[in-house]
Design a protein around this motif. Structure first.
Motif, PDB file in Angstrom:
ATOM      1  N   VAL B 200       0.891  -1.164   0.000  1.00 49.88           N
ATOM      2  CA  VAL B 200       0.000   0.000   0.000  1.00 49.88           C
ATOM      3  C   VAL B 200       0.920   1.202   0.000  1.00 49.88           C
ATOM      4  O   VAL B 200       1.672   1.390   0.958  1.00 49.88           O
ATOM      5  CB  VAL B 200      -0.875   0.022   1.272  1.00 49.88           C
ATOM      6  CG1 VAL B 200      -1.712   1.297   1.316  1.00 49.88           C
ATOM      7  CG2 VAL B 200      -1.768  -1.195   1.341  1.00 49.88           C
ATOM      8  N   GLN B 201       0.944   1.942  -1.093  1.00 50.69           N
ATOM      9  CA  GLN B 201       1.854   3.089  -1.163  1.00 50.69           C
ATOM     10  C   GLN B 201       1.093   4.314  -1.609  1.00 50.69           C
ATOM     11  O   GLN B 201       0.790   4.469  -2.794  1.00 50.69           O
ATOM     12  CB  GLN B 201       2.971   2.826  -2.164  1.00 50.69           C
ATOM     13  CG  GLN B 201       3.901   1.706  -1.772  1.00 50.69           C
ATOM     14  CD  GLN B 201       5.200   1.774  -2.541  1.00 50.69           C
ATOM     15  OE1 GLN B 201       5.274   2.374  -3.622  1.00 50.69           O
ATOM     16  NE2 GLN B 201       6.238   1.166  -1.990  1.00 50.69           N
ATOM     17  N   GLY B 202       0.766   5.174  -0.654  1.00 51.02           N
ATOM     18  CA  GLY B 202       0.025   6.372  -1.017  1.00 51.02           C
ATOM     19  C   GLY B 202       0.801   7.616  -0.653  1.00 51.02           C
ATOM     20  O   GLY B 202       1.428   7.682   0.398  1.00 51.02           O
ATOM     21  N   THR B 203       0.786   8.587  -1.545  1.00 50.18           N
ATOM     22  CA  THR B 203       1.574   9.796  -1.387  1.00 50.18           C
ATOM     23  C   THR B 203       0.698  11.009  -1.611  1.00 50.18           C
ATOM     24  O   THR B 203       0.054  11.119  -2.660  1.00 50.18           O
ATOM     25  CB  THR B 203       2.694   9.814  -2.434  1.00 50.18           C
ATOM     26  OG1 THR B 203       3.617   8.780  -2.109  1.00 50.18           O
ATOM     27  CG2 THR B 203       3.415  11.133  -2.464  1.00 50.18           C
TER      28      THR B 203
END
Lengths: 251, 251, 251, 251, 251, 251
Positions: B200-203
């Motif tokens: 899960v990679q949110g920016t």
């Protein structure tokens, strides 16, 4: 009889798909037998430092193979952090060959970036690159003529390349990888539509070759590049007529 | 209404062509809209030094873009002599994601080399790479089961990835490049067939996002990866049943 | 019971020593348990080429570990001649996180260089770097407001980061190295004073994780970053009130 | 009339000083006009990894120019941190050329390192390197025959190289730098004592050349290399008779 | 009168904090005025290739400055991808100096890695590194004697270093940065407990210096290193008596 | 008695051949016994960035060894892709030494590039480089005085260098390689015509040395550099009188 059933003077099947990449000004996906190369041409409106304010243009070529273009995986040059000698040699050859048929003054202060990326390798990747890159270059420049940016197409002649070699004592045209590995002489020839030489590169590392053998190889290469240029001309259709148009002005 | 007419929760058209390269053990050419990536899987019968004599295998991924995959030409990392941070980050992500569904003990002392080469980029190249590379990995390993080298396929579950983001205040699934450029939040999600998260990679570099927005994005991603996994399963046909078979033994 | 006797939702002891280096515009020596990072902020009156004449500023972060920050000696990246993927990933994360709370237009054509050098590593070095670097950045910019160079502090909100993970099936806050090595899920969260997410990075390389587990981890991270921000605010004293002041003007 | 008063088919003055360096197994300082190259040959009792336990030897060549070998100072490749394409191309050519006249099986598991360092450049440095390096190689290997380490000299034939080109429409032999700069065709030829080709490399970047021109250039090159080989033979004295001796055994 | 009020023959305040890093076998944080260096010593149970099976040990030193150790930010050598000449020179000096007082045969096949990282620079970082690294080395090796791994401490004598220079015609001891910048002669001296020279490095780039000046500088350096060695001895307490013990056996 | 029969205070035979390279502004081929170095000086009409618009000039030195200058072949630094520490240290020393006798203001905004390439090494290559480079520098600058570009030669004094060391307890002048390898103290001294020190670099890695030994070594070095400067003066003939002429103006 050759490994794939061809006659000694027979090219492999050649196909060129134009406009393969939507972003590039010119892009051609060329197949020569199982060898497949994606050739793109990029037009940039500036030149390297040594040509600034000269009014002249430039052509730079880069060549690379995907890791699994080859039978066993090849380590990426980006991972090694440097280009190998073979890559450097090939990209210098491609650039030189294309420049030989372009009027760099008529091109104006623009750089053509030629990228040849080998998707699958089965011998003759450098010559397929030249033959395909010529087409990508035409596709990148013709629109500049059509929209009036350039008065005339700055391409003086057609250009194609093929390999020849001696296998089991027999001179052969267009070697596939298996043939290339067993050839005792290996030669790459780049020729123009007029039948002149742009590059003649023959190597007899395994065994030196005689003047007679050289002549036989040159004759085969002439037949191959003539056929490749006929195919280029057919695929370009009407655009083919723009090639050589500026020759009457200046060089 | 999205830029290409899709619904907010609609994937772009996805295609995967298996066995694209004759030399590679596994090779899949995946298209997600105009994004196209060639994914190959290579099986090597040895492991990196830190795993020697451990009985365990490894998966290493490399990612690269051809210079004209992008709208303007990108300089090759091989020419610059080093990999950029974005490339490193993506290839670490791909490798980690694939390893999460592989039983490395069951793989034995082998390395899988995963190569993802972007032929044309239009957003979502890293997630397309993961989805395609999973397929190439299956194609590379199934023959080892069929010929008896491996007793069971060491792949524990399906794996697919997609991107989600917030555009004009609207959570959207599978962003194309134009959308990606204007999104204020950008998230990549990798999920398994069981619906669990692998990455899960949110920016929110442009604007931080709230817990509610996070939940909406996660729901969209679930829908997208479910559809991608259904497509993988369909394309694999009977081979799909080999996935997860070893789960009952050990982890 | 955790390895160092903490409760599951308990941070390690955190200290931040301001003005540690006499030469730097901002410098904070942060300890989170046995993890110690020296964070400095440098103000440079110019921006990278892509921002020249844009009126906007930039923030670039670099991260490094001293060779004996780790249990066994780590080879210097300067000696190897290149940055590793982990370093690149972390320094990109730090830069992105800090930029998310800075109004780059209000910063003007200046670059903030953030340097995070790990003196001693015991887990959570990247999150300690972000928490400490935020403080160093405030210390570097406040004098520009006080001396009239900037009309208002271009920092929109507080920023802190922590790690969370699942150990023996238990979600835990702020993992030390020993815990980190045995965690099956590893997540780093960067949050603002308003409780919004700037970065959510969770990896289940060892085992995929469920939506429920994700929610538990996010709740722990919220508690941890709230406490870190309270400490930042206390240590900054009156200067804390300058943060968020410009939010009413423009973004 | 040529720039230095020579006839079209006339070589520049050639000198070769043997045993120039006391440390090297073979060392020859060759002058061709104002071009001066120091060629050394080193015998190492092991081979590169790809030949271990093959019983075969190898020859590797390296080429470099001192910074002031050229009219304006050239930046060192050691300072730039990488070899240029021209250097790579030349050292690959030198190695290939020398290997073509050596029986690598008869050499045994040894590597010959050939170093060609250009002290002063005035055109034709790569061909002078080949001609001089052949001599250094003979001087390095003859003692191994004389002391009984090798039963027979593993050199099959003489080897020399020269350049030819077309200047003002006139084919010329052995171009000096000023001629080279204005030649429209530039060709390097490597030939054996038997009059066979080892390398034929012709480039018409400025203007393609016809088959007739190619034939004229090849004839000039034959005359030049014959003269160079006669000189080599004379300078070697009795040692010359050892060359080609093993041809009767195996290849 | 000096810039900081010291007498011409007066050292700055020197402090050394032992056991600064929990992971390292030896670690000393040395301050000499505002110059602060973290020195660590690592014991590795193997030696570089050139010493394998020799029974001898080795000492390798590395030196680096944090970016904001200096008044303006210095670019990291890791980012540049190579070590500068100054760094190389200093780390070679540190390694050589420490090796001069160690009996490498008595050390056995071990490598001592010495890392000197400058946290804050105010002149004399290389000499502070040597003085501090000597202490870290003692701390790393004494436990090997105490636990019986080594029969005797392989350190033959104390070692300390200082700088001297000529400012406004006056020879001065232990230059701070401001003094160093205006000195016309700059000299670094490394001495042993017995008062012998290990390194004498004097440079008169701004102005050559006379034999008389050299003698004055050497006398000042003797006073400084004597004081530093007295401090080392005091801080080491009982461990100091182990130094020089093996001198009676062999060298 | 020394290995080559010399007295303890006797230099090896020294020769300097001026104008060795036709392209370089200054070039001297110096032999000191069997050590031979080609020193060239290049005048460039611009300076490094840090000196632009300062009115001052600069001197940069580069040093390299040909692969077979040494007894066994040394790998090229260009092939390794980086300069070693020894090379960096030596070229910094050469540059610093030459700058100490040049009035950089009087030189004006010009860079002198000094290249010292070791053709054959037998001890003392760095000191031979300095002694020869001084001569090449004079040869490069004198014509600028003679043609009126410079009003006066910006060289303040003569400069020469030699090595000294202690062998079997005996201080000796000008060590050859065999002596150098067995010396327990190794010192390089650079002196001016006036008998002042420019560099004093002594290393007692094998054994520390006493103040008395230092004095004996310095006396030997004085004798050696005096003789070298007498030879330089003799070889320069009338040009020698230009040296030091500007000393009366400014420094």
């Amino acid at each position: 009889m050759r490994v794939d059933g061809r006659a000694l003077d027979e090219l492999r099947k050649v196909e060129m798909e134009r406009h393969y990449i939507k972003h590039a000004e010119g892009s051609v996906y060329i197949s020569v037998g199982d060898t497949r190369v994606l050739c793109t041409a990029t037009v940039e409106d500036r030149v390297p430092p040594f040509l600034r304010n000269s009014g002249k243009g430039w052509i730079t070529a880069e060549y690379s193979m995907l890791p699994r273009a080859t039978q066993t995986r090849t380590i990426r040059e980006a991972s090694k952090g440097k280009l190998g000698g073979r890559t450097m040699e090939i990209q210098r050859l491609i650039g030189r060959a294309l420049r030989s048929v372009v009027d760099l003054n008529a091109l104006g202060e623009r750089t053509l970036w030629i990228d040849c990326d080998v998707i699958q390798a089965d011998g003759g990747t450098r010559t397929a690159s030249i033959t395909g890159a010529f087409m990508a270059m035409v596709d990148a420049l013709v629109p500049l003529v059509k929209n009036g940016t350039l008065p005339v197409l700055p391409i003086k002649d057609f250009l194609a390349a093929t390999s020849v070699g001696i296998i089991d004592g027999q001179p052969c045209l267009d070697l596939c990888y298996e043939e290339d590995s067993s050839a005792i002489v290996d030669m790459n020839i780049v020729m123009t539509g007029e039948g002149k030489y742009v590059e003649v590169q023959g190597t007899g590392e395994e065994a030196p070759f005689s003047p007679e053998e050289l002549n036989q190889l040159l004759a085969l290469a002439k037949k191959g590049t003539d056929e490749l240029i006929a195919l280029q001309s057919e695929l370009l259709g009407e655009d083919a007529q723009l090639i050589g148009a500026q020759k009457t002005s200046k060089s």
